[in-house]
Enzyme design. Structure first.
Site, short mmCIF file in Angstrom:
data_model
loop_
_atom_site.label_atom_id
_atom_site.label_comp_id
_atom_site.label_asym_id
_atom_site.label_seq_id
_atom_site.Cartn_x
_atom_site.Cartn_y
_atom_site.Cartn_z
N CYS A 105 3.12 14.16 -41.85
CA CYS A 105 4.11 14.51 -40.92
C CYS A 105 4.08 15.96 -41.04
O CYS A 105 4.95 16.27 -41.92
CB CYS A 105 4.95 13.70 -40.70
SG CYS A 105 6.18 14.20 -39.38
N CYS A 108 8.26 16.73 -39.70
CA CYS A 108 9.24 16.23 -40.58
C CYS A 108 9.00 15.29 -41.59
O CYS A 108 8.39 15.72 -42.53
CB CYS A 108 10.67 15.85 -39.74
SG CYS A 108 10.40 14.62 -38.53
N SER A 109 8.86 14.13 -41.18
CA SER A 109 8.58 13.07 -42.26
C SER A 109 8.34 11.64 -41.45
O SER A 109 8.87 10.75 -41.99
CB SER A 109 9.63 12.84 -43.52
OG SER A 109 10.88 12.46 -42.77
N CYS A 110 7.95 11.66 -40.50
CA CYS A 110 7.55 10.47 -39.63
C CYS A 110 6.67 9.64 -40.67
O CYS A 110 5.56 10.12 -41.17
CB CYS A 110 7.13 10.66 -38.21
SG CYS A 110 8.14 11.58 -37.32
#
Lengths: 201, 117
Positions: A105, A108-110
């Site tokens: 991702c 961000c950090s999906c």
């Protein structure tokens, strides 16, 4: 990350701010502290990469399920009761002889929480997020995974709406194995694409 | 990002490695989920808020400050929604810190223990 606690009872600034938010949100009736504890407990103990490993093992064992997972991963995964909290859609990407899949991702950090739990630290760190796209082969080598030069690498960039699950290739020598046995071979990293399924011992 | 010379080398390889280094990180995470369930923001809004925090210069390469960004994103979203302004959070956070100091070791820290500024 270490914090020096020279006082018996001290909240570091982050902990104090979290408590302040909790106080405000509880007063406004927006959260229930007991429900917060349940969520923490669920994510720490009940949801984790074992969910994803069961999905992969089922796909390896059951061609009809694998086909469903390919066409509609959201429904196929939900049929095992692993449902995303954020209403996100899932897509399963299958490794083949020709192509290896890698998930990142960049935004961000999906991450596919419902099947993999919470992301590892490196997944959220800037180097992985930027370099997985620019130099996937180099990143995989740092994870100890050297792929043949003619193997294609597809990088899938997750979003808030769409998350990916890599289905690694089934290791040879596992004919007749049960789904439970197969699931043991599926690591978290294999489902992100930074690893392969374990070889049977 | 060589795994040998950064913190990546020290990551536990285990599938069940702890994801929260400290309790407040778990609480911030869980509050975000609870507020989303409550309909306070959409997941896209959240991803945008978090993304703008983690993109700021100075983010640690090893990702250890990830939940600090998470908390900053939550605060900015709550401020933007008019739910919790920064000055209110500052005031109550300071009260919590004073309460912690005033609480004898071994006793639960309660906001009522704040002796006041």
């Amino acid at each position: 990350m270490s914090h020096d606690h020279d006082h018996d009872n001290e909240l570091d600034p982050f902990a104090a701010r979290v408590r302040a938010l909790e106080t405000i949100l509880t007063q406004k009736g927006l959260i229930d502290p007991a429900a917060i504890d349940v969520i923490v407990d669920t994510y720490e103990t009940k949801i984790g990469p074992r969910n994803g490993a069961r999905v992969v093992a089922k796909a390896w064992s059951d061609p009809a399920y694998a086909d469903w997972l390919k066409r509609d991963a959201t429904a196929a995964i939900a049929s095992l009761s692993y449902t995303g909290r954020q209403g996100e859609h899932m897509q399963a990407v299958f490794n083949t002889e020709d192509t290896h899949n890698l998930v990142v991702c960049t935004l961000c950090s999906c991450y596919p929480w419902s099947v993999l739990g919470l992301p590892p630290v490196w997944y959220k760190a800037p180097p992985y997020r930027s370099r997985a796209v620019i130099d996937p082969r180099g990143v995989l080598e740092e994870f100890g995974l050297t792929l043949p030069a003619d193997k294609k690498i597809r990088v899938w960039d997750s979003t808030a709406e769409l998350r990916y699950l890599v289905v690694p290739m089934r290791p040879e020598g596992t004919e007749g194995w049960s789904e439970e046995q197969l699931a043991e071979l599926v690591s978290r990293d294999a489902m992100i694409g930074t690893g392969l399924a374990r070889q049977p011992a | 990002m060589s795994r040998r010379d950064t913190d990546m080398a020290e990551l536990p390889p285990g599938i069940d490695a702890p994801v929260f280094a400290e309790p407040w990180q778990a609480e911030a995470f869980a509050m975000t989920l609870a507020l989303h369930d409550k309909g306070l923001f959409s997941w896209s809004e959240w991803a945008q808020a978090l993304s703008s925090e983690v993109k700021k210069p100075g983010a640690a390469a090893d990702g250890h400050d990830y939940y600090e960004h998470w908390l900053a994103a939550l605060e900015s979203l709550l401020a933007a929604k008019g739910v919790a302004g920064k000055s209110d959070v500052d005031t109550i956070a300071a009260a919590w810190e004073r309460a912690a100091h005033a609480t004898p070791h071994g006793k639960p820290i309660l906001l009522e223990n704040d002796p006041g500024s």
